[in-house]
Design a protein around this motif. Structure first.
Motif, PDB file in Angstrom:
ATOM      1  N   MET A   1       0.902  -1.307   0.093  1.00  0.00           N
ATOM      2  CA  MET A   1       0.038   0.095  -0.172  1.00  0.00           C
ATOM      3  C   MET A   1       0.883   1.165   0.010  1.00  0.00           C
ATOM      4  O   MET A   1       0.204   2.498   0.227  1.00  0.00           O
ATOM      5  N   GLY A   2       1.978   1.199  -0.237  1.00  0.00           N
ATOM      6  CA  GLY A   2       2.995   2.291  -0.234  1.00  0.00           C
ATOM      7  C   GLY A   2       3.577   2.722   0.941  1.00  0.00           C
ATOM      8  O   GLY A   2       3.242   2.627   2.153  1.00  0.00           O
ATOM      9  N   GLY A   3       4.624   3.764   0.758  1.00  0.00           N
ATOM     10  CA  GLY A   3       4.972   4.394   1.835  1.00  0.00           C
ATOM     11  C   GLY A   3       6.622   4.173   2.035  1.00  0.00           C
ATOM     12  O   GLY A   3       7.132   3.318   1.271  1.00  0.00           O
ATOM     13  N   SER A   4       7.100   4.698   2.978  1.00  0.00           N
ATOM     14  CA  SER A   4       8.670   4.513   3.081  1.00  0.00           C
ATOM     15  C   SER A   4       8.818   4.602   4.700  1.00  0.00           C
ATOM     16  O   SER A   4       8.292   4.975   5.336  1.00  0.00           O
ATOM     17  N   GLY A   5       9.815   3.494   5.191  1.00  0.00           N
ATOM     18  CA  GLY A   5      10.130   3.425   6.524  1.00  0.00           C
ATOM     19  C   GLY A   5       9.982   1.857   6.817  1.00  0.00           C
ATOM     20  O   GLY A   5       9.942   0.967   6.150  1.00  0.00           O
ATOM     21  N   ALA A   6       9.741   1.642   8.330  1.00  0.00           N
ATOM     22  CA  ALA A   6       9.641   0.436   8.934  1.00  0.00           C
ATOM     23  C   ALA A   6       8.398  -0.323   8.134  1.00  0.00           C
ATOM     24  O   ALA A   6       7.046   0.179   8.055  1.00  0.00           O
ATOM     25  N   PRO A   7       8.245  -1.553   8.048  1.00  0.00           N
ATOM     26  CA  PRO A   7       7.068  -2.111   7.344  1.00  0.00           C
ATOM     27  C   PRO A   7       6.149  -2.336   8.515  1.00  0.00           C
ATOM     28  O   PRO A   7       6.325  -2.601   9.690  1.00  0.00           O
ATOM     29  N   LEU A   8       4.912  -2.005   7.975  1.00  0.00           N
ATOM     30  CA  LEU A   8       3.679  -2.145   9.068  1.00  0.00           C
ATOM     31  C   LEU A   8       2.606  -2.753   8.445  1.00  0.00           C
ATOM     32  O   LEU A   8       1.890  -2.632   7.204  1.00  0.00           O
ATOM     33  N   LEU A   9       2.388  -3.961   9.222  1.00  0.00           N
ATOM     34  CA  LEU A   9       1.098  -4.934   8.468  1.00  0.00           C
ATOM     35  C   LEU A   9      -0.180  -4.530   9.144  1.00  0.00           C
ATOM     36  O   LEU A   9      -0.388  -4.177  10.296  1.00  0.00           O
ATOM     37  N   LEU A  10      -1.389  -4.428   8.253  1.00  0.00           N
ATOM     38  CA  LEU A  10      -2.548  -4.054   8.359  1.00  0.00           C
ATOM     39  C   LEU A  10      -3.560  -4.970   8.030  1.00  0.00           C
ATOM     40  O   LEU A  10      -3.772  -5.607   7.083  1.00  0.00           O
ATOM     41  N   THR A  11      -4.285  -5.399   9.325  1.00  0.00           N
ATOM     42  CA  THR A  11      -5.144  -6.620   8.905  1.00  0.00           C
ATOM     43  C   THR A  11      -6.471  -6.115   9.364  1.00  0.00           C
ATOM     44  O   THR A  11      -6.673  -5.258  10.067  1.00  0.00           O
ATOM     45  N   HIS A  12      -7.506  -6.875   8.731  1.00  0.00           N
ATOM     46  CA  HIS A  12      -9.077  -6.492   8.643  1.00  0.00           C
ATOM     47  C   HIS A  12      -9.959  -7.203   9.673  1.00  0.00           C
ATOM     48  O   HIS A  12      -9.735  -8.415   9.851  1.00  0.00           O
ATOM     49  N   GLY A  13     -11.062  -6.691   9.732  1.00  0.00           N
ATOM     50  CA  GLY A  13     -12.196  -7.450  10.470  1.00  0.00           C
ATOM     51  C   GLY A  13     -12.964  -8.493   9.401  1.00  0.00           C
ATOM     52  O   GLY A  13     -12.891  -8.286   8.184  1.00  0.00           O
ATOM     53  N   ASN A  14     -13.894  -9.095  10.144  1.00  0.00           N
ATOM     54  CA  ASN A  14     -14.680 -10.222   9.248  1.00  0.00           C
ATOM     55  C   ASN A  14     -15.462  -9.336   8.243  1.00  0.00           C
ATOM     56  O   ASN A  14     -16.179  -8.478   8.576  1.00  0.00           O
ATOM     57  N   SER A  15     -15.344  -9.886   6.996  1.00  0.00           N
ATOM     58  CA  SER A  15     -16.156  -9.482   5.931  1.00  0.00           C
ATOM     59  C   SER A  15     -15.554  -8.310   5.429  1.00  0.00           C
ATOM     60  O   SER A  15     -15.848  -7.722   4.109  1.00  0.00           O
ATOM     61  N   LEU A  16     -14.650  -7.714   5.761  1.00  0.00           N
ATOM     62  CA  LEU A  16     -13.991  -6.605   5.070  1.00  0.00           C
ATOM     63  C   LEU A  16     -12.717  -7.120   4.365  1.00  0.00           C
ATOM     64  O   LEU A  16     -12.356  -7.978   4.013  1.00  0.00           O
ATOM     65  N   ASN A  17     -11.646  -6.040   4.103  1.00  0.00           N
ATOM     66  CA  ASN A  17     -10.450  -6.428   3.352  1.00  0.00           C
ATOM     67  C   ASN A  17      -9.546  -5.393   3.592  1.00  0.00           C
ATOM     68  O   ASN A  17      -9.695  -4.379   4.346  1.00  0.00           O
ATOM     69  N   ALA A  18      -8.227  -5.282   3.035  1.00  0.00           N
ATOM     70  CA  ALA A  18      -7.548  -4.142   3.134  1.00  0.00           C
ATOM     71  C   ALA A  18      -7.865  -3.019   2.739  1.00  0.00           C
ATOM     72  O   ALA A  18      -7.360  -1.745   3.267  1.00  0.00           O
ATOM     73  N   GLY A  19      -9.046  -2.728   1.944  1.00  0.00           N
ATOM     74  CA  GLY A  19      -9.237  -1.574   1.621  1.00  0.00           C
ATOM     75  C   GLY A  19      -9.963  -0.739   2.531  1.00  0.00           C
ATOM     76  O   GLY A  19     -10.145   0.613   2.278  1.00  0.00           O
ATOM     77  N   MET A  20     -10.251  -1.389   3.744  1.00  0.00           N
ATOM     78  CA  MET A  20     -10.700  -0.594   4.703  1.00  0.00           C
ATOM     79  C   MET A  20      -9.826   0.697   5.405  1.00  0.00           C
ATOM     80  O   MET A  20     -10.231   1.458   6.017  1.00  0.00           O
ATOM     81  N   TRP A  21      -8.345   0.252   5.217  1.00  0.00           N
ATOM     82  CA  TRP A  21      -7.532   1.433   5.670  1.00  0.00           C
ATOM     83  C   TRP A  21      -7.173   2.403   4.718  1.00  0.00           C
ATOM     84  O   TRP A  21      -6.363   3.085   4.842  1.00  0.00           O
ATOM     85  N   ALA A  22      -7.938   2.434   3.583  1.00  0.00           N
ATOM     86  CA  ALA A  22      -7.737   3.438   2.492  1.00  0.00           C
ATOM     87  C   ALA A  22      -7.456   4.873   3.080  1.00  0.00           C
ATOM     88  O   ALA A  22      -6.507   5.855   2.357  1.00  0.00           O
ATOM     89  N   THR A  23      -8.111   5.414   3.919  1.00  0.00           N
ATOM     90  CA  THR A  23      -8.292   6.614   4.546  1.00  0.00           C
ATOM     91  C   THR A  23      -7.152   6.876   5.702  1.00  0.00           C
ATOM     92  O   THR A  23      -6.933   7.902   6.071  1.00  0.00           O
ATOM     93  N   VAL A  24      -6.669   5.595   6.077  1.00  0.00           N
ATOM     94  CA  VAL A  24      -5.535   5.866   7.212  1.00  0.00           C
ATOM     95  C   VAL A  24      -4.373   5.784   6.476  1.00  0.00           C
ATOM     96  O   VAL A  24      -3.409   6.393   6.899  1.00  0.00           O
ATOM     97  N   VAL A  25      -4.017   4.772   5.448  1.00  0.00           N
ATOM     98  CA  VAL A  25      -2.757   4.829   4.978  1.00  0.00           C
ATOM     99  C   VAL A  25      -2.101   6.055   4.609  1.00  0.00           C
ATOM    100  O   VAL A  25      -0.934   6.180   4.815  1.00  0.00           O
ATOM    101  N   PRO A  26      -2.835   6.950   3.844  1.00  0.00           N
ATOM    102  CA  PRO A  26      -2.057   8.055   3.445  1.00  0.00           C
ATOM    103  C   PRO A  26      -1.518   9.126   4.675  1.00  0.00           C
ATOM    104  O   PRO A  26      -0.373   9.712   4.245  1.00  0.00           O
ATOM    105  N   HIS A  27      -1.842   8.835   5.785  1.00  0.00           N
ATOM    106  CA  HIS A  27      -1.546   9.451   6.916  1.00  0.00           C
ATOM    107  C   HIS A  27      -0.276   8.864   7.561  1.00  0.00           C
ATOM    108  O   HIS A  27       0.315   9.087   8.700  1.00  0.00           O
ATOM    109  N   LEU A  28       0.033   7.492   6.939  1.00  0.00           N
ATOM    110  CA  LEU A  28       1.242   6.685   7.777  1.00  0.00           C
ATOM    111  C   LEU A  28       2.291   6.743   6.704  1.00  0.00           C
ATOM    112  O   LEU A  28       3.371   6.296   7.003  1.00  0.00           O
ATOM    113  N   GLN A  29       2.138   6.766   5.542  1.00  0.00           N
ATOM    114  CA  GLN A  29       3.205   6.742   4.195  1.00  0.00           C
ATOM    115  C   GLN A  29       4.449   7.157   4.470  1.00  0.00           C
ATOM    116  O   GLN A  29       5.518   6.871   3.956  1.00  0.00           O
ATOM    117  N   ASP A  30       4.509   8.544   5.154  1.00  0.00           N
ATOM    118  CA  ASP A  30       5.871   9.052   5.376  1.00  0.00           C
ATOM    119  C   ASP A  30       6.632   8.547   6.458  1.00  0.00           C
ATOM    120  O   ASP A  30       7.882   8.943   6.648  1.00  0.00           O
TER     121      ASP A  30
END
Length: 283
Positions: free
Chosen positions: A17-46
């Protein structure tokens, strides 16, 4: 996109999902998927290289068999398998609901897998807690859930028209559906995660002695939303006892959010994740 194949032939999918720095694994809830983090990730990528995991039967990891196993050990195996492509252990990780509990169980199964955990309403109940059975409202609602739509746009309009997705950021809902649907032969779209899969995951919920959580020593934040924000108020109620049972746990409350908190305000969730995990990178 990295495919992680299990011993039974089913698979999970790891998304860069992009970014630079230490790897960060994101896991989702039942019936969801990695897309649930779409508005979180842009604020983590730097500060982090973000990787989203789709569990078997979710998102890009469409099931290979009608009787796909959804025992909780399968999700734990997939979480542990994700470490290899990310450079090995230990990792930083953030998880929601099923994804959060899978991270905790993975750390119990293989201590030292994580240097830090951020968990939003992980679902681990103590022994004696009632487990959803076939007649539970959540299970019944899952089995009734519509999974076929004329188009992605129709699916999106339907999802954002009612709770819980009506309270989520539109970009997060759209990303969840883009990753969580696939075209059918008649030109329509179908959800990757069927209502049957979602229901069976609820029914296979497990309990654990919280004293075991004391052996988890990596710093962990257990976040929760406000009680009564969904039909099932068990997830927020479990957060404090889980945080207190962990060897180095801390509770954080987002009283204005429901169980889908990470999809409701990505910037706020990202600030909490960064505040907890960034010092662990520098340590």
């Amino acid at each position: 996109m990295i495919r992680l194949t299990g011993s039974d032939g089913e698979h999970a999918v790891l998304h860069d999902m992009g970014g630079s720095g230490a790897p960060l694994l994101l896991t989702h809830g039942n019936s969801l998927n990695a897309g649930m983090w779409a508005t979180v990730v842009p604020h983590l990528q730097d500060g982090f290289r973000c990787w989203g995991l789709d569990f078997r039967g979710h998102g890009a990891a469409r099931p290979q068999h009608d009787d796909m196993s959804v025992e909780r050990s399968r999700f734990v195996d997939e979480v542990l398998a994700a470490a290899g492509p990310l450079g090995g252990e230990p990792l930083l990780a953030a998880g929601h609901s099923l994804g959060g509990s899978s991270l905790l169980l993975a750390e119990l199964a293989q201590p030292g897998s994580y240097t830090g955990l951020w968990l939003y309403e992980p679902l681990l109940a103590p022994p004696g807690s009632p487990r959803p059975e076939a007649d539970h409202p959540l299970v019944q609602a899952s089995r009734r859930r519509r999974i076929h739509f004329e188009s992605l746009d129709e699916a999106y309009e339907r999802f954002v028209s009612k709770p819980p997705f009506s309270g989520c950021e539109p970009e997060a809902v759209r990303a969840y559906l883009e990753l969580g649907t696939y075209p059918t032969d008649d030109g329509a779209v179908r959800l990757s995660c069927s209502g049957d899969t979602e229901a069976r995951i609820y029914v296979t919920g497990l309990s654990i002695e919280y004293t075991r959580l004391g052996t988890i020593r990596c710093p962990a934040v257990v976040a929760r939303g406000g009680s009564g924000a969904m039909r099932n108020d068990i997830p927020p109620k479990l957060a404090q006892p889980i945080a207190e049972a962990l060897g180095d746990g801390r509770l954080e409350v987002f009283s204005e959010f429901g169980h889908f908190g990470p999809m409701q305000d990505g910037a706020a969730i990202a600030r909490s994740i960064r505040s907890h995990l960034e010092p662990l990178v520098a340590a």
